[in-house]
Design an enzyme around this catalytic site. Structure first.
Site, PDB file in Angstrom:
ATOM      1  N   ASP A 396       0.862  -1.196   0.000  1.00 12.90           N
ATOM      2  CA  ASP A 396       0.000   0.000   0.000  1.00 12.90           C
ATOM      3  C   ASP A 396       0.897   1.244   0.000  1.00 12.90           C
ATOM      4  O   ASP A 396       2.122   1.144   0.154  1.00 12.90           O
ATOM      5  CB  ASP A 396      -0.854  -0.072   1.282  1.00 12.90           C
ATOM      6  N   GLU A 399       2.654   5.312  -3.743  1.00  9.90           N
ATOM      7  CA  GLU A 399       2.642   6.355  -4.806  1.00  9.90           C
ATOM      8  C   GLU A 399       3.965   7.107  -4.866  1.00  9.90           C
ATOM      9  O   GLU A 399       4.322   7.511  -5.977  1.00  9.90           O
ATOM     10  CB  GLU A 399       1.474   7.319  -4.560  1.00  9.90           C
ATOM     11  N   ASP A 479      -9.035   3.910  -2.161  1.00 10.23           N
ATOM     12  CA  ASP A 479     -10.015   4.324  -1.148  1.00 10.23           C
ATOM     13  C   ASP A 479     -11.279   4.890  -1.766  1.00 10.23           C
ATOM     14  O   ASP A 479     -11.531   6.095  -1.737  1.00 10.23           O
ATOM     15  CB  ASP A 479      -9.372   5.327  -0.199  1.00 10.23           C
TER      16      ASP A 479
HETATM   17  O1  MIG Z   1      -3.729   5.894   4.918  1.00  4.81           O
HETATM   18  O2  MIG Z   1      -3.593   0.562   5.732  1.00  4.81           O
HETATM   19  O3  MIG Z   1      -5.961   2.275   0.554  1.00  4.81           O
HETATM   20  O4  MIG Z   1      -7.000   0.036   1.831  1.00  4.81           O
HETATM   21  O5  MIG Z   1      -6.934   0.014   4.636  1.00  4.81           O
HETATM   22  C1  MIG Z   1      -4.532   4.759   4.785  1.00  4.81           C
HETATM   23  C2  MIG Z   1      -4.721   1.340   5.963  1.00  4.81           C
HETATM   24  C3  MIG Z   1      -3.666   3.563   4.514  1.00  4.81           C
HETATM   25  C4  MIG Z   1      -4.927   2.976   2.577  1.00  4.81           C
HETATM   26  C5  MIG Z   1      -5.461   1.823   1.783  1.00  4.81           C
HETATM   27  C6  MIG Z   1      -6.510   1.115   2.577  1.00  4.81           C
HETATM   28  C7  MIG Z   1      -5.924   0.626   3.872  1.00  4.81           C
HETATM   29  C8  MIG Z   1      -5.351   1.813   4.658  1.00  4.81           C
HETATM   30  N1  MIG Z   1      -4.364   2.510   3.837  1.00  4.81           N
END
Ligand code: MIG
Length: 789
Positions: A396, A399, A479
């Site tokens: 995750d 980016e 999200d």
């Molecule tokens: O700032 O890991 O898109 O699926 O549950 C949020 C926590 C960070 C973003 C992801 C989301 C995930 C969440 N993450």
């Protein structure tokens, strides 16, 4: 014939504006003023276009197209103003470097506008014609209208919490589109990792503008003429998604976060008690110690290995999140930081100090994923989790997302080291690397897993990526929000991702932010059951979205759709295997296989096919109780649920919460299996083959152990033909040595009327269901079954 490579002076201009057009064995090179245009034929139907400023071509290297693929080219036939391949005719105007590409009979595929190349500092814009009636798809996960005509997009990977159907850019940059129009399909792939853009006639009517703020002018024109040919060729360039482990096709339950060992066990046992099939539970950031990647909060998860082992006994695997932002925690005995620092694996500021940015762990440092040595180091960090039996990993925030800054990411002058593939080793700015950073993160994870478990198919999910990222990871749309609008958007995003090479994609079922109404959540389960990756996920402090969350009636419907997916696994798995070989998406726009559907007259923005044979016709206004029209392509269809043939090519569907219209193409032999609670269970009973007679009637069986690479496989084609006296079913000889679970095959022929006999086989017919049923022993060898009326 090989011709001289010497430049041919084609126009007598002032020497400062010399114009030359020089044939190459594999294409043509033209020079006008300070610019040199080189067009080469990678294959008969794929052109690479590169433009040099001041006679110097940029480095021939790429994160998307491997060196071995770029090295390929074919010999062309020179033309006075360009060249020809058996499929294409390429023309270049040496005065303006205007490029046009026609097919072999001279029909235009794509052409530059006058004044086609504009330079602006390090940036550039290319201008091409946008013929009336041409539509544009692809560009990865982008929001906006399904057809991108009239809209404008930027490629800049962005953490887009709470994005709307109008937010751009979002998480991924896939600078590739497929056009479809009256003249057929072609595609353009801009292989440029800098901040880039595509403007489909938004700024200037009839002008397709493609540009970037920096980096090479390097793009591919991919000819069709059909959309499948374009998509397959794009994946010839950037790679196919490898066949996923079969459990990745099962139902997946996630939440931010399941907070403890006890909660995970409770979810697992509730699934089993409720008889909802389940293959995966996801661990979000709270399983970690203070959000430090590669740690475990041992208070909440005292024994991860035991948890993974116990769940596996129940056919449930664990996926763990492993974010890239390593906690900047010197002197704390935190190996990811200590070993990364010692090995020089973190990004630098322009003054040479280590870049530190705030994310979940607080101050964090960032691996230098464009260095092979740093990717290799990252890959070793997974060892303990792999030893604990964690099945897959979730990348995750890549980016990369940075907190407490309006840009949401790191400064553009942050220094990356490029030392990878056939790039010349050098430093590069974040402005250049930003859009490939997430992909290289997922690549490091994928390659690390391959080393740690060489026999197993890695399973990685990434949020950010770039063209070619499908080689390393599956993806999801980030999200999203619990709204009908987002349910609609998700279907279009998944279709466009599939056309962009990302065949394995998911959208958080129910929406990440907000809370879905029971109806929205149930509808989302229904549709997602037919999408490539089926994962329910939701944010913290949102209402629960597990299947039972809204009571027994909703649970019953959700379970029924999850069960339908598990029964379909033999079909779904064969489609996934086809995707790995050809690049044909798993989930497709209806016009992918049925081109006339594009102009059929129904709103098909929520219709899609799963493989060629199943057509899912969700309502374009899924919140509305009003009837809607479904257009079925020519050739005949059956209702998947009733098995009955459908008459007509336009149907009126009256929405009911427990029904999602699904149709089967006449001419399909659909393999299915008995219900299991997990892909880890061996199905008990025969393989079923549902035969839906029609033109070009066939079905494919593909099976293997579902887990390893290079294991034994089984492949078999089955065909059916309607004859004057009835029907014949032809089993082709089975290829491969894999021994399947089934010992018998239960055949159901649909649309059958009257009696039936098969020599030596007992048959039964059902006049209401219009079926003929019989059971055969397994048919590993070529065999013909003749049914007579
Ligand atoms: O700032 O890991 O898109 O699926 O549950 C949020 C926590 C960070 C973003 C992801 C989301 C995930 C969440 N993450």
């Amino acid at each position: 014939m090989l011709r001289s490579i010497a430049p041919v002076l084609v126009a007598l201009a002032a020497p400062a504006h010399a114009q030359t057009l020089a044939p190459r064995t594999d294409g043509v090179e033209a020079r006008a003023g300070a610019l040199t245009l080189r067009v080469t034929a990678q294959t008969d139907a794929i052109l690479r276009v590169r433009i040099a400023r001041d006679g110097k071509f940029p480095e021939d290297a790429s994160w998307a197209v491997p060196a071995s693929v770029r090295a390929k080219s074919v010999r062309v036939t020179p033309l006075a103003d360009g060249f020809a391949t058996p499929a294409l005719r390429v023309h270049v105007d040496p005065a303006t470097l205007r490029l046009s590409v026609d097919d072999a009979v001279g029909k235009r595929i794509t052409a530059d506008l006058p004044d086609p190349i504009k330079l602006d500092g390090t940036g550039f814009t290319l201008r091409k014609a946008m013929p009336v009636g041409e539509q544009y798809f692809g560009l990865g996960d982008k929001t906006g209208p399904f057809d991108r005509r009239g809209a404008s997009y930027v490629d800049w990977n962005t953490d887009s919490y709470g994005f709307s159907p109008a937010t751009d850019p979002i998480y991924k940059s896939i600078p590739f589109f497929v056009s479809v129009g009256g003249g057929g399909s072609y595609g353009i792939f801009l292989d440029n990792s800098w901040r880039s853009w595509f403007d489909f006639g938004h700024r200037e009517d009839g002008t397709l503008a493609i540009g970037s703020t920096g980096g090479p002018i390097d793009y591919y024109v991919i000819a069709g003429p059909t959309a499948p040919e374009v998509v397959r060729r794009y994946t010839d360039l950037t790679g196919k998604a490898p066949l996923a482990p079969r459990w990745a096709l099962g139902y997946q339950q996630s939440r931010y976060s399941y907070m403890s060992d006890a909660e995970v066990r409770e979810i697992a046992s509730k699934m089993r008690q409720s008889q909802v099939p389940l293959d995966l539970i996801w661990l979000d950031i709270d399983y970690q110690y203070h959000n430090w990647p590669f740690t475990v909060n041992t208070q909440a998860f005292p024994d991860l290995k035991k948890l993974a082992g116990d769940l596996k006994g129940d056919g449930i695997r664990l996926v763990a999140i492993t974010d890239l932002h390593v906690a900047a925690a010197p002197g704390k005995n935190y190996a990811p930081y200590d070993s990364g620092k010692a090995g020089g694996h973190f990004l630098h500021n322009s003054d040479g100090s280590t870049y530190v940015g705030p994310v979940w762990p607080g101050p964090a440092v960032f691996p230098d994923f464009t260095r092979k040595a740093s990717r290799d180091w990252w890959g070793t960090l997974f060892k303990a989790f792999v030893d604990d039996g964690i099945a897959g990993f979730w990348n995750d925030m890549n980016e990369p997302a940075i907190f407490e800054t309006p840009t949401k990411t790191m400064p553009l002058d942050t220094v990356h080291r490029v030392d990878s593939d056939d790039f010349a080793p050098r430093d590069a700015s974040h402005a250049e690397i930003h859009n490939v950073y997430g992909m290289e993160n997922s690549r490091a994870t994928f390659e690390g897993l391959k080393k740690l478990r060489p026999d197993d198919r890695p399973f990685v999910m990434t949020r950010a990526s770039y063209a070619g990222g499908q080689r390393y990871a599956v993806t999801w749309t980030g999200d999203n929000n619990a709204s009908w609008e987002h349910l609609r958007l998700s279907v279009q995003q998944l279709i466009n991702l599939g056309l962009s090479g990302f065949s394995y994609s998911a959208a958080d079922v129910g929406g990440f932010t907000g809370g879905p109404s029971p109806e929205l959540l149930t509808r989302w389960y229904e549709i997602a059951a037919f999408t490539p990756v089926f994962r329910v996920h939701a944010a913290k402090d949102t209402p629960r979205t597990e299947p039972w969350a809204d009571g027994p009636e909703h649970l019953a419907i959700r379970r029924r759709f999850i069960e339908a997916r598990y029964r379909l696994l033999p079909y779904l798995y064969a489609v996934a295997e086809e995707n790995a070989r050809t690049g044909d998406p798993i989930m497709r726009p209806v016009w992918y296989d049925y081109p006339a559907a594009r102009t059929a007259g129904c709103d098909q923005s929520m219709a899609f096919t799963l493989g060629r044979s199943l057509l899912v016709a969700a309502s374009p206004k899924p919140e509305s109780p009003r009837p809607y029209d479904v257009c079925l392509p020519a050739g005949g269809w059956y209702d998947y649920w009733s098995g009955l043939p459908v008459s007509g090519d336009k149907l009126s569907e009256t929405p009911a919460l427990d029904r999602l219209p699904v149709y089967v193409r006449a001419g399909t032999i659909l393999p299915r299996q008995p219900l299991v609670q997990s892909t880890a269970q061996v199905p008990q009973g025969p393989l079923s083959l549902d035969v839906y007679p029609g033109k070009d009637c066939s079905g494919t069986l593909y099976w293997d152990n579902g887990l390893t690479v290079n294991g034994a496989t089984l492949r078999q084609t089955i065909r059916c033909t309607q004859t004057a006296s009835g029907l014949t079913i032809d089993f082709g000889a089975r290829e491969g040595t894999y021994k399947p679970w089934w010992k018998a095959i239960a055949v159901t022929v649909h649309g059958w009327q009257g009696a039936a006999t098969i020599k030596g086989v007992a048959t039964s017919t059902n006049a209401t269901a219009r079926t003929l049923a019989f059971t055969l022993p397994d048919q590993p060898r070529a065999a013909r079954i003749a049914v007579t009326r």
